[in-house]
Design an enzyme around this catalytic site. Sequence first.
Site, PDB file in Angstrom:
ATOM      1  CD  GLU A  86      -2.891  -1.246   0.265  1.00 27.21           C
ATOM      2  OE1 GLU A  86      -3.097  -0.239  -0.426  1.00 27.21           O
ATOM      3  OE2 GLU A  86      -3.506  -2.312   0.107  1.00 27.21           O
ATOM      4  CB  CYS A  88      -1.586   7.294   1.100  1.00 25.76           C
ATOM      5  SG  CYS A  88      -2.992   6.449   1.856  1.00 25.76           S
TER       6      CYS A  88
HETATM    7  P1  NAD Z   1       8.231   5.077   4.769  1.00 19.25           P
HETATM    8  O1  NAD Z   1       8.251   4.321   3.496  1.00 19.25           O
HETATM    9  O2  NAD Z   1       9.310   6.025   5.057  1.00 19.25           O
HETATM   10  O3  NAD Z   1       8.193   4.073   6.010  1.00 19.25           O
HETATM   11  C1  NAD Z   1       7.186   3.089   6.139  1.00 19.25           C
HETATM   12  C2  NAD Z   1       7.686   1.933   6.974  1.00 19.25           C
HETATM   13  O4  NAD Z   1       8.748   1.284   6.283  1.00 19.25           O
HETATM   14  C3  NAD Z   1       8.262   2.311   8.334  1.00 19.25           C
HETATM   15  O5  NAD Z   1       7.744   1.418   9.292  1.00 19.25           O
HETATM   16  C4  NAD Z   1       9.752   2.076   8.174  1.00 19.25           C
HETATM   17  O6  NAD Z   1      10.346   1.708   9.385  1.00 19.25           O
HETATM   18  C5  NAD Z   1       9.740   0.911   7.225  1.00 19.25           C
HETATM   19  N1  NAD Z   1      10.976   0.623   6.481  1.00 19.25           N
HETATM   20  C6  NAD Z   1      11.965   1.459   6.101  1.00 19.25           C
HETATM   21  N2  NAD Z   1      12.930   0.789   5.429  1.00 19.25           N
HETATM   22  C7  NAD Z   1      12.542  -0.508   5.379  1.00 19.25           C
HETATM   23  C8  NAD Z   1      13.094  -1.696   4.829  1.00 19.25           C
HETATM   24  N3  NAD Z   1      14.253  -1.714   4.170  1.00 19.25           N
HETATM   25  N4  NAD Z   1      12.413  -2.856   4.986  1.00 19.25           N
HETATM   26  C9  NAD Z   1      11.228  -2.884   5.636  1.00 19.25           C
HETATM   27  N5  NAD Z   1      10.656  -1.788   6.190  1.00 19.25           N
HETATM   28  C10 NAD Z   1      11.299  -0.616   6.043  1.00 19.25           C
HETATM   29  O7  NAD Z   1       6.797   5.827   4.799  1.00 19.25           O
HETATM   30  P2  NAD Z   1       6.273   6.901   5.840  1.00 19.25           P
HETATM   31  O8  NAD Z   1       7.004   8.183   5.642  1.00 19.25           O
HETATM   32  O9  NAD Z   1       6.162   6.316   7.197  1.00 19.25           O
HETATM   33  O10 NAD Z   1       4.769   7.079   5.308  1.00 19.25           O
HETATM   34  C11 NAD Z   1       4.441   7.916   4.249  1.00 19.25           C
HETATM   35  C12 NAD Z   1       4.270   7.136   2.956  1.00 19.25           C
HETATM   36  O11 NAD Z   1       3.352   6.077   3.146  1.00 19.25           O
HETATM   37  C13 NAD Z   1       3.670   8.000   1.857  1.00 19.25           C
HETATM   38  O12 NAD Z   1       4.297   7.691   0.629  1.00 19.25           O
HETATM   39  C14 NAD Z   1       2.210   7.578   1.844  1.00 19.25           C
HETATM   40  O13 NAD Z   1       1.558   7.819   0.623  1.00 19.25           O
HETATM   41  C15 NAD Z   1       2.325   6.129   2.162  1.00 19.25           C
HETATM   42  N6  NAD Z   1       1.071   5.621   2.734  1.00 19.25           N
HETATM   43  C16 NAD Z   1       0.317   4.789   1.971  1.00 19.25           C
HETATM   44  C17 NAD Z   1      -0.902   4.321   2.462  1.00 19.25           C
HETATM   45  C18 NAD Z   1      -1.764   3.395   1.642  1.00 19.25           C
HETATM   46  O14 NAD Z   1      -2.638   2.749   2.209  1.00 19.25           O
HETATM   47  N7  NAD Z   1      -1.559   3.297   0.331  1.00 19.25           N
HETATM   48  C19 NAD Z   1      -1.328   4.698   3.742  1.00 19.25           C
HETATM   49  C20 NAD Z   1      -0.514   5.538   4.495  1.00 19.25           C
HETATM   50  C21 NAD Z   1       0.687   5.988   3.979  1.00 19.25           C
END
Ligand code: NAD
Length: 479
Positions: A254, A288
Amino acid sequence: MDAQSSTKTLQHFIGGNWVGASRGETFEVLNPLDDSLFCYAAKGTSDDMRAGVEAAKAAFPAYRGTTPSQRERWLLRVAELMEERQQDLIDCLVDEIGSPVQKAMFEFTKGLTMVRAAAGLCRQVRGETIPSDMPGKFSMSVREPLGVVAVITPFNVPLIKTTRLVSNALAVGNTVVHLPSEMAPSLTVLFAEIIAEAGFPAGAYNVVTGLGHEIGDELTGNKDVSFVTFTGSSVIGQHIAEICAKNKTPVTLELGGKSPTLVMADADLDKTMPLAARSIFMFGGQACIGTSRFYVERPIFDEFVKQFAMIAGKLGMGDLRDPDTVIAPIISERQRKRVKDHIADAVAKGATIVTGGEWVGNRCQPTLLTGVTEEMTVCKTETFGPVTSIYPIDSYEEGLELANDTEYGLSSAIFTKDIDRAFHFAKNINAGMCHINGPTIHDEAHVPFGGNGESGVGREGTDADLDAMTELKWVTVQL
Ligand code: NAD
């Protein structure tokens, strides 16, 4: 007393025990309103993550044997405990990630419905009988849980994502290892306390806090993990997809969005305007499914922009606990720079700021841009702040073409009284979700939620998660 001993330090929740990081290290979690220290959290290591997966793996054989009514009772107890601890959850959403109380309440209410809907899922883990061509052969499909589910959640809606994904995974008989966002670990730790108190067996739910880029690969690449559900940015989603492909681990992604809303000349502007504002500015644009592109038919373009600017200029930027406050601080310095860069780049290349663009502390004023062109970063890249572009269109067909001119495909909306056109849009927009005369920001526990292309793969929600988090086995009996 030094700062660390007077400030709360979060621990991992592994195998039913609260434990510190194996190397004893912690990291700081900051309150985004003023970057003050909110808490410390255990800085997990690869060993810690492996311990989390081992605990979930060890708990799985017994947990999958629990009855639907047991799991249903535990989940309904979780909902009761959430209500008892409502103030703690709200405070956490306000102080850890800077949610205005109105967004925190929205998230709390949604979170409750996620857990209750998951309780209803426990009895839906069903297969079917299949007619066989072999005489005397009784043939059936049996639906089984997968094993250890890895849940990785973002900072912006930690309660909605935690309640939905963890509850659905547990409802259908999987055990879980959860890596929460390093910017929102307290919320998940609070949820783990509630899960423990509700009576779930040790090891059914495990939380390992830490920096995702340090320990995430240990989780998604672990051969004992049977399914990964990731919510976050498209860049990290791509990285996780590659790791999962190597192990053939099924994954739901997502990811980010650049969601469009079309406003046709026949739209009822009195009804549309408040919904347009809701489509982007909730939680300061850190959603998002927020609309970052409005395509408005030319006859109403000027009026739309004028009314939108008036509404945007009045959105509350006061105390986060004031129910009228809408605009949230931007979560981190890195993310603030991204929002500033997108606005500055657009202005440098000729865009007009209709309203906003200024900062009050860590909060960006609601910002409307016109005159945005393809060369500007804000045109096609996710900003994740209170910034949206408004484009005039000469026809519905032009609007549809522009709306589809993106690598993302998450949410979408159209405001019109023309039902044929509305359905044409719903059919032809390349997006996972489409709302007619409603905002792009909408979610419910039992709907198929998700996107296409750069916005991800797969859907979440009770039915979609039931399907994704279980597998069918074919069983025959020769009578
Ligand atoms: P992010 O991608 O920076 O982090 C998300 C998660 O990924 C965190 O828990 C982080 O610890 C983890 N992570 C980082 N590196 C990783 C790796 N190598 N392996 C596994 N996990 C790892 O996102 P964010 O800044 O927390 O959130 C914002 C983003 O999320 C925006 O792009 C937004 O659009 C998206 N988002 C999407 C939805 C949806 O349902 N489509 C909902 C909410 C947010």
